[in-house]
Design an enzyme around this catalytic site. Structure first.
Site, mmCIF file in Angstrom:
data_model
loop_
_atom_site.group_PDB
_atom_site.id
_atom_site.type_symbol
_atom_site.label_atom_id
_atom_site.label_comp_id
_atom_site.label_asym_id
_atom_site.label_seq_id
_atom_site.Cartn_x
_atom_site.Cartn_y
_atom_site.Cartn_z
ATOM 1 N N CYS A 32 27.734 47.952 -5.858
ATOM 2 C CA CYS A 32 26.418 48.301 -5.084
ATOM 3 C C CYS A 32 26.356 46.892 -3.812
ATOM 4 O O CYS A 32 25.808 46.164 -4.909
ATOM 5 C CB CYS A 32 25.550 48.537 -5.281
ATOM 6 N N CYS A 35 22.846 45.294 -5.080
ATOM 7 C CA CYS A 35 22.973 44.645 -6.482
ATOM 8 C C CYS A 35 22.841 43.152 -7.095
ATOM 9 O O CYS A 35 22.743 42.467 -7.052
ATOM 10 C CB CYS A 35 23.681 45.412 -7.346
#
Length: 115
Positions: A32, A35
């Site tokens: 991600c 993230c």
């Protein structure tokens, strides 16, 4: 602690249910991009909250059962727990100030919703 701690389901239960401080949890995954981009902000939040809250990280790829348990549908996803109950949440990449404010709302006993 002034750095977030990576945890597994067993550690999660212990940390969240037995903490006498609010617990900020970052649900993330290595693939991600947002993230990874927000990880330094989580670190800054951990530093700012040192002594006042616990900051944990859950790798949802390694521990999908935790993501499912809390209905995480998008990451990064942040949740604040107090006395073992989720009291605040935020989906999406945010700065450390927002994370600190989520914990502050939990400490004040108010429910903070995602913005």
């Amino acid at each position: 602690m002034n750095q977030p701690t990576n945890i597994d389901p067993t550690t999660f239960n212990t940390e969240v249910e037995q903490s006498d401080k609010p617990v900020l949890v970052d649900f993330w995954a290595p693939w991600c991009g947002p993230c990874r981009a927000v990880a330094p902000e989580v670190g800054k939040a951990a530093g700012a909250l040192s002594g006042r809250a616990v900051v944990l990280k859950v790798n949802t790829e390694q521990h999908p059962e935790l993501a499912a348990r809390f209905g995480v549908q998008g990451i990064p996803y942040f949740a604040v727990f107090a006395a073992g109950k989720r009291v605040a949440e935020q989906t999406g990449a945010v700065g450390h100030q927002r994370l600190v404010s989520l914990v502050a709302a939990a400490r004040a006993g108010t429910r903070a919703a995602a913005t």
